[in-house]
Design a protein around this motif. Structure first.
Motif, PDB file in Angstrom:
ATOM      1  N   VAL A 503     -86.522  57.241  -6.728  1.00 51.84           N
ATOM      2  CA  VAL A 503     -85.852  56.886  -5.497  1.00 51.84           C
ATOM      3  C   VAL A 503     -84.437  56.463  -5.863  1.00 51.84           C
ATOM      4  O   VAL A 503     -84.222  55.842  -6.894  1.00 51.84           O
ATOM      5  CB  VAL A 503     -86.593  55.744  -4.757  1.00 51.84           C
ATOM      6  N   TYR A 505     -80.668  54.779  -4.271  1.00 51.10           N
ATOM      7  CA  TYR A 505     -80.037  54.019  -3.190  1.00 51.10           C
ATOM      8  C   TYR A 505     -78.540  54.029  -3.450  1.00 51.10           C
ATOM      9  O   TYR A 505     -78.082  53.580  -4.510  1.00 51.10           O
ATOM     10  CB  TYR A 505     -80.575  52.600  -3.159  1.00 51.10           C
ATOM     11  N   SER A 519     -84.598  60.548  -2.495  1.00 51.21           N
ATOM     12  CA  SER A 519     -85.302  60.835  -3.743  1.00 51.21           C
ATOM     13  C   SER A 519     -84.598  61.952  -4.485  1.00 51.21           C
ATOM     14  O   SER A 519     -83.970  62.823  -3.878  1.00 51.21           O
ATOM     15  CB  SER A 519     -86.759  61.219  -3.460  1.00 51.21           C
ATOM     16  N   PHE A 615     -89.748  52.531   1.248  1.00 57.34           N
ATOM     17  CA  PHE A 615     -89.553  53.983   1.109  1.00 57.34           C
ATOM     18  C   PHE A 615     -90.578  54.556   0.121  1.00 57.34           C
ATOM     19  O   PHE A 615     -91.188  55.592   0.385  1.00 57.34           O
ATOM     20  CB  PHE A 615     -88.131  54.253   0.629  1.00 57.34           C
ATOM     21  N   GLY A 620     -91.964  58.622   0.221  1.00 59.51           N
ATOM     22  CA  GLY A 620     -90.737  59.248   0.705  1.00 59.51           C
ATOM     23  C   GLY A 620     -90.171  60.355  -0.150  1.00 59.51           C
ATOM     24  O   GLY A 620     -89.017  60.732   0.044  1.00 59.51           O
ATOM     25  N   LYS A 623     -87.387  63.097   0.990  1.00 58.07           N
ATOM     26  CA  LYS A 623     -86.747  62.656   2.218  1.00 58.07           C
ATOM     27  C   LYS A 623     -85.522  61.813   1.899  1.00 58.07           C
ATOM     28  O   LYS A 623     -85.342  61.348   0.786  1.00 58.07           O
ATOM     29  CB  LYS A 623     -87.723  61.823   3.053  1.00 58.07           C
ATOM     30  N   THR A 624     -84.706  61.594   2.921  1.00 51.78           N
ATOM     31  CA  THR A 624     -83.591  60.656   2.824  1.00 51.78           C
ATOM     32  C   THR A 624     -83.547  59.871   4.114  1.00 51.78           C
ATOM     33  O   THR A 624     -83.656  60.445   5.212  1.00 51.78           O
ATOM     34  CB  THR A 624     -82.265  61.384   2.616  1.00 51.78           C
ATOM     35  N   ILE A 625     -83.374  58.542   3.988  1.00 49.27           N
ATOM     36  CA  ILE A 625     -83.261  57.712   5.173  1.00 49.27           C
ATOM     37  C   ILE A 625     -81.966  56.922   5.075  1.00 49.27           C
ATOM     38  O   ILE A 625     -81.383  56.772   4.003  1.00 49.27           O
ATOM     39  CB  ILE A 625     -84.452  56.738   5.325  1.00 49.27           C
TER      40      ILE A 625
END
Length: 627
Positions: A503, A505, A519, A615, A620, A623-625
């Motif tokens: 992951v 950030y 990710s 996440f 996750g 995906k991307t949030i």
């Protein structure tokens, strides 16, 4: 000073270790050197005239010497201490003899073999060689007072020698040619050094390590024991009524006084060093540094951080120990090595002071005043203490608590280099013992260390930043080249999928661009070096991409750092752009994120860390949030 071909070996190497370095004794033994059975033993059984033979046997308390026969000649058996005596082999025909020691209560009649030997035809030549050595000794002693004493011995010897008969001179020559003014073999072997100043016995200015200290103890004991027997025998001889025995004793005093004084010089250096390791205190972490010559050096950390070992990563340490010097308490120590330093010192001091009394009783016999005074043993009542680094080659690592973790170590001077390996996936707390082990001095001390093991598997946190760079394809950039934003990546093992996930950030530095959590594509982080696919966020309106916050592929050096791949026109560079209402800027975000370990970086807020963990928990991957 050249060595005589036939050096006066007062004690064999084996004898010195038996007498002065017993390695084990039962609790309560008053002197482990005394055998339970009182059996008479000679230190040598094959001899030639002039040899000194030492006898081990518990002696009667009421006398200091006895007369006995060696062949047809009377000799004096002189007490050295309660269990040691000595005699000089007279000039008698070669052959085998059975000696009678019934005069001291012994039943044994040991065999003494007189080897074939050549007669001495020119005793004055032997005498001159002895005097030459005595001259060198006068030059080599460390005080004017000792030089005066040896000078008086020399001048008296010359005068008394002239009055001897030719037969007496030849008899004396057998002893003179074996008197030793040099370091005994056992001492020389211990210190691995030969004479360097051209004459006499070299004494170091100081000891610089525990190994040098041990060698110094052996040198000191060798010199002391070499002088003790001859000092006692010589003192007994100068008190005898005949001119020959007094000259014989005086000759022995010249050699033994010199070696005893050199032993005192050694003792002074010996007692200045705190040589007994009493406690291993701790490991001191070393960090690699640079000096002014850019040569890598080791710098001690000023704090006491945790001991953390990553797979295959070598760490450097000092081992801090508490040491103390010799004191009177060592006389009753359970450690035989240090106990015997005191015992030997006390015996030698007592014998020397007995010689002083004997010489002073017949002062008028000498050509001048020898000016001998009695000595104290010089042993401190209270031991000196210090804390210093132990030599790393005396350190062992033992009792690693976790069988899945293997510790290996190497040493350089006082630096201990430790490496941990293991086939484990999680952080482990384990213990091991740091052991100071010096069997030659009877010392083994240990300290239990608690440490953490972090698998060097690439898993964990990489934290750093991304830097805004100009697009490689020459597209419009913007005014903010070089600005930086925070970037984090966490690699982990997914127990549900039994695979490796990641992951990332990235924190935005522009309004209108959100922070993103997403990710990276990852196969197996345990590979030595891999390229990971990028990921990111896009804002799309009417099928048109207006904003981007994406990262291109990253190279990972496992447990070292993540960096963006070299950008080319054919590789995707990643993109940070805002073209909503016209292109305001477009940059490539180039990542540089060093490895931080298994623990989340403290620069993350609680809210950020929760969002990352949520996440991960939501599965996750891919995906991307926004956050």
């Amino acid at each position: 000073m050249p060595k005589n071909l036939l050096s006066f070996k007062h004690y064999s190497l084996v004898t010195i270790f038996i007498l002065f370095f017993p390695l084990a004794c039962k609790k309560g033994d008053s002197d482990p050197a005394i055998p339970k059975e009182n059996i008479l033993v000679l230190d040598k059984t094959t001899v030639t005239p002039g040899d000194l033979v030492k006898v081990t046997y518990e002696l009667p308390k009421d006398k200091s010497s006895w007369e006995m026969l060696i062949g047809e000649k009377k000799v004096t058996l002189t007490k050295i201490d309660d269990t040691t005596s000595a005699f000089l082999v007279p000039a008698i025909p070669s052959g085998q003899l059975n000696l009678d020691f019934s005069i001291v209560g012994a039943k044994e009649k040991p065999t003494l073999i007189i080897s074939a030997y050549s007669p001495i035809t020119n005793p004055d030549q032997v005498k001159d060689a002895y005097l030459a050595q005595l001259d060198d000794a006068i030059t080599d002693v460390s005080s004017a007072e000792d030089a005066n004493t040896l000078t008086v011995f020399k001048e008296t010897f010359k005068a008394k020698y002239a009055a001897l008969t030719d037969t007496e001179k030849k008899e004396l020559a057998f002893v003179l040619q074996k008197l030793n003014f040099d370091m005994p073999d056992i001492s020389e072997q211990a210190i691995h050094a030969k004479i360097t100043n051209g004459l006499g016995i070299d004494v170091p200015a100081k000891f610089n390590s525990d190994q040098e200290y041990r060698a110094g103890v052996i040198a000191y004991v060798g010199l002391t024991t070499e002088s003790m027997a001859l000092l006692a025998l010589s003192a007994e001889a100068i008190a005898a009524p005949t001119g020959y025995t007094q000259v014989l004793g005086l000759a022995g005093l010249g050699a033994s006084f010199y070696t005893f004084k050199k032993a005192l010089d050694y003792k002074k250096v010996l007692f200045a060093y705190n040589g007994q390791n009493k406690q291993v205190i701790n490991l001191k972490i070393l960090l690699s540094g640079q000096n002014s010559n850019t040569k890598t050096v080791e710098a001690v950390t000023t704090t006491e951080p945790d001991f953390v070992f990553q797979t295959g990563a070598q760490r450097s340490f000092n081992v801090s120990s508490a040491y103390q010097g010799v004191s009177t308490a060592d006389e009753k120590s359970a450690n035989a090595f240090f106990r015997n330093i005191v015992l030997v010192t006390n015996k030698a001091t007592s014998i020397y002071n007995g010689v002083v009394k004997a010489v002073n009783r017949i002062k008028s016999w000498f050509s001048g005043d020898p000016k001998l005074i009695e000595l104290a043993n010089g042993i401190a009542t209270t031991p000196t203490e210090e804390i210093r680094n132990s030599p790393a080659n005396l350190i062992k690592i033992e009792n690693v608590s976790d069988p899945e973790i293997k510790i290996t170590y190497t040493t350089v001077a006082d630096i201990l280099k430790i490496t941990a390996t293991g086939n484990v996936k999680d952080i482990r707390t384990f213990t091991f013992d740091v052991v100071y082990s010096y069997p030659a001095m009877g010392i083994s001390n240990r300290k239990k260390i608690t440490a953490k093991y972090e698998p060097r598997d690439g898993l964990g946190w990489y934290a750093g930043d991304y830097t805004l760079a100009a697009p490689a394809n020459g597209a419009y950039g913007g005014p903010d080249y070089g600005k930086k934003g925070s970037f984090y990546v966490y690699f982990y093992y997914n127990e549900k999928t039994l695979g490796y996930n990641s992951v990332f950030y990235a924190k935005s530095i522009f309004p209108g661009i959100p922070n993103i959590i997403g990710s990276l594509w990852v196969a197996d982080i345990r590979e030595p070096q891999l390229t990971f696919g990028g990921g990111g966020w896009q804002y799309i309106l009417n099928s048109t991409i207006l904003k981007k916050f994406e990262f291109g592929p990253l190279n990972v050096a496992r447990n070292e750092k993540l960096v963006s791949m070299d950008q080319t026109e054919t590789s995707y560079p990643g993109w940070l752009s805002d073209c909503d209402g016209g292109c305001k800027y477009a940059y490539q975000p180039l990542v540089n994120a060093p490895y931080q370990g298994k623990t989340a970086p403290s620069t993350l807020t609680a809210a950020e860390l929760k969002a990352i963990n949520d996440f991960i928990a939501a599965g996750g991957a891919g995906k991307t949030i926004t956050f």
